[in-house]
Design a protein around this motif. Structure first.
Motif, PDB file in Angstrom:
ATOM      1  N   TYR A 152       0.805  -1.479  -0.010  1.00 56.86           N
ATOM      2  CA  TYR A 152      -0.018  -0.743   0.169  1.00 56.86           C
ATOM      3  C   TYR A 152       0.941   1.472  -0.185  1.00 56.86           C
ATOM      4  O   TYR A 152       1.935   1.800   0.672  1.00 56.86           O
ATOM      5  N   THR A 153       0.791   2.123  -0.651  1.00 57.90           N
ATOM      6  CA  THR A 153       1.587   3.835  -0.626  1.00 57.90           C
ATOM      7  C   THR A 153       0.656   4.611  -1.366  1.00 57.90           C
ATOM      8  O   THR A 153      -0.790   4.635  -0.934  1.00 57.90           O
ATOM      9  N   TYR A 154       0.595   5.564  -0.423  1.00 54.58           N
ATOM     10  CA  TYR A 154       0.164   6.560   0.263  1.00 54.58           C
ATOM     11  C   TYR A 154       1.841   7.956  -0.164  1.00 54.58           C
ATOM     12  O   TYR A 154       1.795   7.913   0.674  1.00 54.58           O
ATOM     13  N   ILE A 155       1.048   9.176  -1.792  1.00 56.03           N
ATOM     14  CA  ILE A 155       1.859  10.168  -1.043  1.00 56.03           C
ATOM     15  C   ILE A 155       1.333  11.286  -1.000  1.00 56.03           C
ATOM     16  O   ILE A 155       0.558  11.463  -0.392  1.00 56.03           O
ATOM     17  N   ILE A 156       2.535  11.280  -0.317  1.00 51.39           N
ATOM     18  CA  ILE A 156       2.325  12.739   0.812  1.00 51.39           C
ATOM     19  C   ILE A 156       2.187  13.966  -0.134  1.00 51.39           C
ATOM     20  O   ILE A 156       2.100  14.977   0.124  1.00 51.39           O
ATOM     21  N   SER A 157       3.735  14.013  -0.818  1.00 49.93           N
ATOM     22  CA  SER A 157       4.017  14.774  -1.832  1.00 49.93           C
ATOM     23  C   SER A 157       4.808  14.979  -2.964  1.00 49.93           C
ATOM     24  O   SER A 157       5.433  13.526  -2.774  1.00 49.93           O
ATOM     25  N   GLY A 158       4.643  15.556  -3.934  1.00 48.44           N
ATOM     26  CA  GLY A 158       5.116  15.047  -5.735  1.00 48.44           C
ATOM     27  C   GLY A 158       4.318  13.939  -5.770  1.00 48.44           C
ATOM     28  O   GLY A 158       3.303  13.289  -5.940  1.00 48.44           O
ATOM     29  N   LYS A 159       5.126  13.052  -6.875  1.00 51.12           N
ATOM     30  CA  LYS A 159       4.401  11.967  -7.532  1.00 51.12           C
ATOM     31  C   LYS A 159       5.379  10.941  -7.940  1.00 51.12           C
ATOM     32  O   LYS A 159       6.590  11.040  -7.906  1.00 51.12           O
ATOM     33  N   LYS A 160       4.688  10.201  -7.681  1.00 52.05           N
ATOM     34  CA  LYS A 160       5.085   8.735  -8.098  1.00 52.05           C
ATOM     35  C   LYS A 160       4.788   8.306  -9.415  1.00 52.05           C
ATOM     36  O   LYS A 160       3.882   8.106  -9.428  1.00 52.05           O
ATOM     37  N   GLN A 161       5.719   7.075 -10.096  1.00 48.65           N
ATOM     38  CA  GLN A 161       4.964   6.574 -10.955  1.00 48.65           C
ATOM     39  C   GLN A 161       5.547   5.101 -10.864  1.00 48.65           C
ATOM     40  O   GLN A 161       6.175   4.212 -10.876  1.00 48.65           O
ATOM     41  N   PHE A 162       4.226   4.462 -11.288  1.00 47.38           N
ATOM     42  CA  PHE A 162       4.181   2.644 -10.944  1.00 47.38           C
ATOM     43  C   PHE A 162       3.896   1.757 -12.377  1.00 47.38           C
ATOM     44  O   PHE A 162       2.987   3.321 -13.348  1.00 47.38           O
ATOM     45  N   ILE A 163       4.916   1.130 -13.069  1.00 48.95           N
ATOM     46  CA  ILE A 163       4.155   0.398 -13.913  1.00 48.95           C
ATOM     47  C   ILE A 163       3.995  -0.719 -13.149  1.00 48.95           C
ATOM     48  O   ILE A 163       4.778  -1.690 -13.118  1.00 48.95           O
ATOM     49  N   ILE A 164       2.419  -1.110 -13.924  1.00 49.13           N
ATOM     50  CA  ILE A 164       2.429  -2.312 -12.770  1.00 49.13           C
ATOM     51  C   ILE A 164       1.095  -3.405 -14.159  1.00 49.13           C
ATOM     52  O   ILE A 164       0.075  -3.057 -14.994  1.00 49.13           O
ATOM     53  N   GLU A 165       1.949  -4.436 -14.311  1.00 47.00           N
ATOM     54  CA  GLU A 165       1.813  -5.481 -15.350  1.00 47.00           C
ATOM     55  C   GLU A 165       1.516  -4.904 -16.622  1.00 47.00           C
ATOM     56  O   GLU A 165       1.144  -4.783 -17.772  1.00 47.00           O
ATOM     57  N   GLY A 166       2.749  -3.721 -16.845  1.00 43.19           N
ATOM     58  CA  GLY A 166       2.682  -2.620 -18.288  1.00 43.19           C
ATOM     59  C   GLY A 166       1.494  -1.630 -18.303  1.00 43.19           C
ATOM     60  O   GLY A 166       1.813  -0.891 -19.257  1.00 43.19           O
ATOM     61  N   GLU A 167       1.113  -1.331 -17.418  1.00 43.89           N
ATOM     62  CA  GLU A 167      -0.063  -0.158 -17.419  1.00 43.89           C
ATOM     63  C   GLU A 167       0.786   1.117 -16.283  1.00 43.89           C
ATOM     64  O   GLU A 167       1.034   0.799 -15.239  1.00 43.89           O
ATOM     65  N   GLU A 168       0.501   2.287 -17.318  1.00 47.21           N
ATOM     66  CA  GLU A 168       1.382   3.275 -16.285  1.00 47.21           C
ATOM     67  C   GLU A 168       0.415   3.856 -15.981  1.00 47.21           C
ATOM     68  O   GLU A 168      -0.427   4.708 -16.145  1.00 47.21           O
ATOM     69  N   ILE A 169       1.112   4.213 -14.213  1.00 48.12           N
ATOM     70  CA  ILE A 169       0.010   5.054 -13.315  1.00 48.12           C
ATOM     71  C   ILE A 169       1.000   6.062 -12.406  1.00 48.12           C
ATOM     72  O   ILE A 169       2.197   5.629 -12.228  1.00 48.12           O
ATOM     73  N   ILE A 170       0.310   7.556 -12.490  1.00 45.49           N
ATOM     74  CA  ILE A 170       1.054   7.817 -12.054  1.00 45.49           C
ATOM     75  C   ILE A 170       0.016   8.370 -10.873  1.00 45.49           C
ATOM     76  O   ILE A 170      -1.153   8.930 -11.112  1.00 45.49           O
ATOM     77  N   LEU A 171       0.521   8.456  -9.791  1.00 37.01           N
ATOM     78  CA  LEU A 171      -0.076   9.378  -8.642  1.00 37.01           C
ATOM     79  C   LEU A 171       0.485   9.913  -8.062  1.00 37.01           C
ATOM     80  O   LEU A 171       1.703  10.352  -8.150  1.00 37.01           O
ATOM     81  N   GLU A 172      -0.897  11.561  -7.611  1.00 33.35           N
ATOM     82  CA  GLU A 172      -0.291  13.058  -6.809  1.00 33.35           C
ATOM     83  C   GLU A 172      -0.479  12.641  -5.221  1.00 33.35           C
ATOM     84  O   GLU A 172      -1.220  11.669  -4.763  1.00 33.35           O
ATOM     85  N   ALA A 173       0.247  13.822  -4.545  1.00 28.67           N
ATOM     86  CA  ALA A 173      -0.020  13.587  -2.994  1.00 28.67           C
ATOM     87  C   ALA A 173      -1.883  13.453  -2.800  1.00 28.67           C
ATOM     88  O   ALA A 173      -2.012  14.103  -3.483  1.00 28.67           O
ATOM     89  N   GLY A 174      -1.740  13.178  -1.993  1.00 27.65           N
ATOM     90  CA  GLY A 174      -3.713  12.717  -1.661  1.00 27.65           C
ATOM     91  C   GLY A 174      -3.901  11.208  -2.525  1.00 27.65           C
ATOM     92  O   GLY A 174      -4.720  10.760  -1.379  1.00 27.65           O
ATOM     93  N   GLN A 175      -2.823  10.628  -2.909  1.00 25.39           N
ATOM     94  CA  GLN A 175      -3.924   9.818  -4.143  1.00 25.39           C
ATOM     95  C   GLN A 175      -2.842   8.255  -3.052  1.00 25.39           C
ATOM     96  O   GLN A 175      -1.871   8.839  -2.788  1.00 25.39           O
TER      97      GLN A 175
END
Length: 120
Positions: free
Chosen positions: A58-81
């Motif tokens: 489980y990941t909770y973003i406090i600040s900034g953005k993080k990229q995840f590539i999950i089984e070929g799908e690119e997902i970008i999460l931002e603060a609060g997600q």
């Protein structure tokens, strides 16, 4: 005997890529194999190799953005997600952005290098 523990001195995991990992509870800190809770800061430009962990993360973003590539799908999460990635899922974590990403990661069972299954 107290039925709680306040963590004032998390275990700082040594890294060579500039990422800060402070494990507050978990395998490295107190031997707990059921769960790990860590505060992390991934610097701009940081990335890890693909991995297929044997734990839910489980990941909770406090600040900034993080990229995840999950089984070929690119997902970008931002603060609060937040996101849950199920165990045995191929994933790559990175911060290809220009500012650091601060986040909390919780793993069940606890994170351990022998269960992360990173590609070389």
């Amino acid at each position: 005997m107290k039925k709680y523990k306040i963590q004032n001195t998390p275990f700082v995991v040594p890294t060579s890529d500039g990422k800060l990992i402070e494990e507050h509870f978990g395998h490295a800190t107190d031997g707990n194999k059921a769960i790990s809770i860590a505060h992390m800061i991934a610097p701009a430009g940081w990335s890890e190799p693909f991995q297929t962990p044997e734990f839910d993360e489980y990941t909770y973003i406090i600040s900034g953005k993080k990229q995840f590539i999950i089984e070929g799908e690119e997902i970008i999460l931002e603060a609060g997600q937040s996101i849950k990635i199920e165990r045995n899922t191929a994933v790559q974590y990175s911060n290809p952005f220009t500012i650091a990403c601060e986040y909390i990661a919780i793993c069940t069972p606890a994170f351990s290098m022998d269960k992360v299954n990173r590609e070389v």
